[in-house]
Scaffold this motif. Structure first.
Motif, PDB file in Angstrom:
ATOM      1  N   SER A  50      15.621   1.336  16.089  1.00 44.29           N
ATOM      2  CA  SER A  50      15.659   2.191  17.282  1.00 44.29           C
ATOM      3  C   SER A  50      14.305   2.226  17.974  1.00 44.29           C
ATOM      4  CB  SER A  50      16.093   3.604  16.889  1.00 44.29           C
ATOM      5  OG  SER A  50      16.092   4.454  18.009  1.00 44.29           O
ATOM      6  N   GLU A  51      13.240   2.371  17.195  1.00 43.69           N
ATOM      7  CA  GLU A  51      11.891   2.418  17.771  1.00 43.69           C
ATOM      8  C   GLU A  51      11.500   1.070  18.370  1.00 43.69           C
ATOM      9  OE1 GLU A  51       9.449   3.745  14.560  1.00 43.69           O
ATOM     10  OE2 GLU A  51      10.030   5.863  14.772  1.00 43.69           O
ATOM     11  N   SER A  52      11.869  -0.010  17.689  1.00 41.57           N
ATOM     12  CA  SER A  52      11.576  -1.357  18.200  1.00 41.57           C
ATOM     13  C   SER A  52      12.355  -1.629  19.482  1.00 41.57           C
ATOM     14  CB  SER A  52      11.926  -2.411  17.137  1.00 41.57           C
ATOM     15  OG  SER A  52      11.184  -2.209  15.968  1.00 41.57           O
ATOM     16  N   PHE A  53      13.606  -1.144  19.510  1.00 45.01           N
ATOM     17  CA  PHE A  53      14.443  -1.296  20.702  1.00 45.01           C
ATOM     18  C   PHE A  53      13.808  -0.580  21.894  1.00 45.01           C
ATOM     19  CE2 PHE A  53      17.657   0.675  23.440  1.00 45.01           C
ATOM     20  CZ  PHE A  53      18.312  -0.442  23.916  1.00 45.01           C
ATOM     21  N   THR A  54      13.344   0.658  21.678  1.00 44.81           N
ATOM     22  CA  THR A  54      12.720   1.443  22.741  1.00 44.81           C
ATOM     23  C   THR A  54      11.474   0.735  23.271  1.00 44.81           C
ATOM     24  OG1 THR A  54      13.528   3.487  21.734  1.00 44.81           O
ATOM     25  CG2 THR A  54      11.737   3.691  23.315  1.00 44.81           C
ATOM     26  N   PHE A  55      10.647   0.223  22.351  1.00 42.76           N
ATOM     27  CA  PHE A  55       9.427  -0.489  22.741  1.00 42.76           C
ATOM     28  C   PHE A  55       9.762  -1.737  23.561  1.00 42.76           C
ATOM     29  CE2 PHE A  55       6.416  -3.933  21.976  1.00 42.76           C
ATOM     30  CZ  PHE A  55       5.198  -3.340  22.289  1.00 42.76           C
ATOM     31  N   THR A  56      10.729  -2.514  23.067  1.00 44.19           N
ATOM     32  CA  THR A  56      11.094  -3.770  23.739  1.00 44.19           C
ATOM     33  C   THR A  56      11.675  -3.508  25.117  1.00 44.19           C
ATOM     34  OG1 THR A  56      11.579  -4.738  21.566  1.00 44.19           O
ATOM     35  CG2 THR A  56      12.384  -5.923  23.499  1.00 44.19           C
ATOM     36  N   ALA A  57      12.576  -2.525  25.210  1.00 43.15           N
ATOM     37  CA  ALA A  57      13.194  -2.204  26.504  1.00 43.15           C
ATOM     38  C   ALA A  57      12.150  -1.737  27.511  1.00 43.15           C
ATOM     39  CB  ALA A  57      14.258  -1.124  26.314  1.00 43.15           C
ATOM     40  N   LYS A  58      11.148  -0.981  27.038  1.00 43.59           N
ATOM     41  CA  LYS A  58      10.111  -0.435  27.921  1.00 43.59           C
ATOM     42  C   LYS A  58       9.185  -1.528  28.445  1.00 43.59           C
ATOM     43  CE  LYS A  58       6.377   2.993  28.063  1.00 43.59           C
ATOM     44  NZ  LYS A  58       5.660   4.041  27.304  1.00 43.59           N
ATOM     45  N   TYR A  59       8.734  -2.414  27.552  1.00 42.58           N
ATOM     46  CA  TYR A  59       7.700  -3.381  27.930  1.00 42.58           C
ATOM     47  C   TYR A  59       8.241  -4.753  28.345  1.00 42.58           C
ATOM     48  CZ  TYR A  59       4.376   0.061  26.246  1.00 42.58           C
ATOM     49  OH  TYR A  59       3.645   1.217  26.097  1.00 42.58           O
ATOM     50  N   PHE A  60       9.491  -5.059  28.014  1.00 46.18           N
ATOM     51  CA  PHE A  60      10.061  -6.350  28.402  1.00 46.18           C
ATOM     52  C   PHE A  60      11.169  -6.225  29.452  1.00 46.18           C
ATOM     53  CE2 PHE A  60       7.906  -7.605  24.575  1.00 46.18           C
ATOM     54  CZ  PHE A  60       7.620  -8.950  24.734  1.00 46.18           C
ATOM     55  N   GLY A  61      11.655  -5.006  29.681  1.00 45.78           N
ATOM     56  CA  GLY A  61      12.800  -4.804  30.575  1.00 45.78           C
ATOM     57  C   GLY A  61      12.594  -5.389  31.961  1.00 45.78           C
ATOM     58  N   ALA A  62      11.485  -5.039  32.623  1.00 48.71           N
ATOM     59  CA  ALA A  62      11.224  -5.525  33.977  1.00 48.71           C
ATOM     60  C   ALA A  62      11.078  -7.049  33.991  1.00 48.71           C
ATOM     61  CB  ALA A  62       9.967  -4.860  34.538  1.00 48.71           C
TER      62      ALA A  62
END
Length: 512
Positions: free
Chosen positions: A42-54
């Protein structure tokens, strides 16, 4: 005997042990401490979505646009694969392409996705009242975005051009590391840490993306069997469903693309066409046609703003970024699979089939299934949404079928299509993983079957742990997609450069 020994030597055992070992360790860790693993994911998902999403949103959009420019320029005439005529006919070829992305979630997301967006309007369109006819168009358009042009473009357009050139024209292995050949040259194939890492993260991402739908299929078909025939929806039932699926996938993978995978894909697409036709005739025909045309126009009108929407981060993480991570994770293996079936095709044929025809067919399928659900929900609020809210996605398809004449027969049809869909994903993905490990487009048969069986075994073990673990594993896809997206990035400039080089070689443009 010498040929067999050669094939055995071709297997990359380091990549095999590390990628397979990571999956096994994930399951073991989940058994011993599911909460800790779930928290880490869950924490890794949040980090990835935040920094790789755009980055992902821009990457997929630019990939789609560059593909269109290549297709409709003089470079579209370039023929790929070093043969003059395609190996597969148009229907068989497009059927196998359609069964790549659509098979991974085309049944449950086609029913549930539009309904979710209809009941809760996407944040970009919050001014539109939920649960009204006006809300139906953005609901469908949002589903089109998640399974449409840019999603398909990530699977096998620019990356396929790079891979087919390196493999068929230059003779290098059919592996994810080959995407980096234009950048690193021959050294990417010789004891390269970066090359091995590219192969490993691609296998893990693909495995995670395949195991999730297999596990979910057990839940969905288990629910369907209980609803239709009263078979208890237990762990044993779900496991038997998965075992049956894996047997089909193993047989198909063992017989190869020319026989099993091709045959299964044709059966699959034919069943979908029959189901669509019957639902159109028995369901709200004019409503579906009007909704498809109106939603397609809405989608095209708002395409850029939907593609680059960045305001509601929580919503993006649950929807657009999740899907982009899922499809990017599939990207290298899909490019390998599409490369294998597209020899003799031109760049124009490839781009049009993958980035235009497949998404439009996919959008129409979503409209027939999801649009039918929206129609009956409008006519009788709660007819579909109650089942969705109380029992989740597996219940949505059955709730829609309950509203249509001959719904029982259609429900059985959807159960069959669900099994065949996911079997197609499992066999094509086990084939491409085996290709990655061998570097040849004719990998060892036992290697193919092993991965099909492993996908099923992990899915069953995850169901034994609990339903939430399948969702956790799907979140894991997004985490593994971060390095995979970096692997796909060079194709933005490598594909046009390769297209230009091949256009000169094939006398399409003049040599200087």
């Amino acid at each position: 005997m010498d040929d067999r020994a050669k094939k055995k030597k071709q297997v990359d055992w380091v990549t095999f042990i590390i990628s397979g070992g990571l999956l096994v360790l994930f399951v073991i860790a989940s058994v011993f401490n599911e909460k800790l693993v779930g928290k880490w994911i869950s924490e890794s998902f949040t980090f990835t979505a935040k920094y790789f999403g755009a980055f992902w949103q821009v990457l997929l959009l630019v990939m789609f646009v560059i593909g269109l420019i290549l297709a409709f320029s003089k470079y579209g005439q370039v023929r790929l694969g070093k043969i003059e005529r395609p190996e597969n006919g148009n229907f068989r070829w497009i059927a196998m392409i359609l069964c790549t992305l659509l098979a991974s979630g085309g049944v449950f997301w086609a029913a549930a996705g539009p309904m979710y967006h209809y009941l809760t309007t996407p944040p970009l369109f919050t001014g539109i009242e939920e649960g009204t006819m006006a809300a139906a168009f953005p609901a469908m358009a949002q589903s089109y975005l998640h399974w449409g042009f840019t999603a398909w473009a990530s699977l096998g357009t620019l990356t396929t051009i790079v891979l087919m050139y390196a493999h068929y024209h230059k003779g290098y292995p059919l592996k994810p590391r080959t995407f980096l050949y234009p950048m690193f040259g021959k050294k990417i194939f010789k004891n390269s840490f970066i090359g091995s890492l590219a192969d490993i993260v691609s296998i893990v991402a693909t495995a995670a993306g395949t195991i999730g739908p297999i596990g979910f299929l057990g839940l969905q078909v288990g629910y369907g069997l209980e609803a239709v025939w009263g078979v208890p929806n237990t762990f044993l039932t779900q496991s038997l469903i998965i075992i049956f699926l894996v047997v089909i996938a193993s047989i198909s993978a063992a017989t190869g693309i020319e026989h099993g995978i091709q045959w299964l894909s044709r059966i699959n697409v034919s069943l979908v066409i029959v189901l669509m036709g019957v639902m159109l005739i028995l369901g709200p025909t004019l409503f579906i046609i009007d909704l498809f045309l109106g939603s397609q126009a809405f989608y095209l009108q708002n395409f850029l703003s939907m593609s680059l929407y960045r305001v509601d981060q929580a919503w993006l993480g649950s929807w657009t970024i999740f899907f982009w991570g899922w499809f990017i994770g599939y990207g290298p293996m899909m490019a390998m699979f599409i490369s294998r079936i597209s020899r003799g095709r031109t760049i124009r044929e490839l781009i049009i089939a993958v980035s235009i025809i497949a998404p439009i067919v996919s959008n129409f399928w979503f409209t027939v299934v999801g649009g039918t659900g929206i129609f009956y929900e409008m006519e009788n609020p709660g007819a579909v949404s109650t089942a969705l809210n109380e029992s989740g996605m597996p219940a949505t398809v059955m709730a829609i079928m309950d509203q249509i004449p001959l719904g029982l027969a259609l429900a059985i049809g959807f159960i069959i299509v669900s099994v065949v869909f996911v079997a197609t994903t499992a066999d094509s993905m086990s084939y491409t993983v085996a290709v990655t490990l061998s570097g040849t487009d004719e990998p060892n048969r036992l290697n193919r079957v092993f991965w099909a069986l492993m996908f099923g075994a992990v899915a069953v073990s995850l169901l034994a742990i609990g339903e939430e673990t399948v969702g956790t594993l799907q979140n894991f896809i997004v985490v593994t997609a971060a390095p995979v997206s970096l692997l796909l990035l060079p194709s933005l400039w490598d594909a046009p450069r390769i297209a230009k080089k091949m256009a000169k070689e094939q006398n399409i443009i003049g040599k200087k």
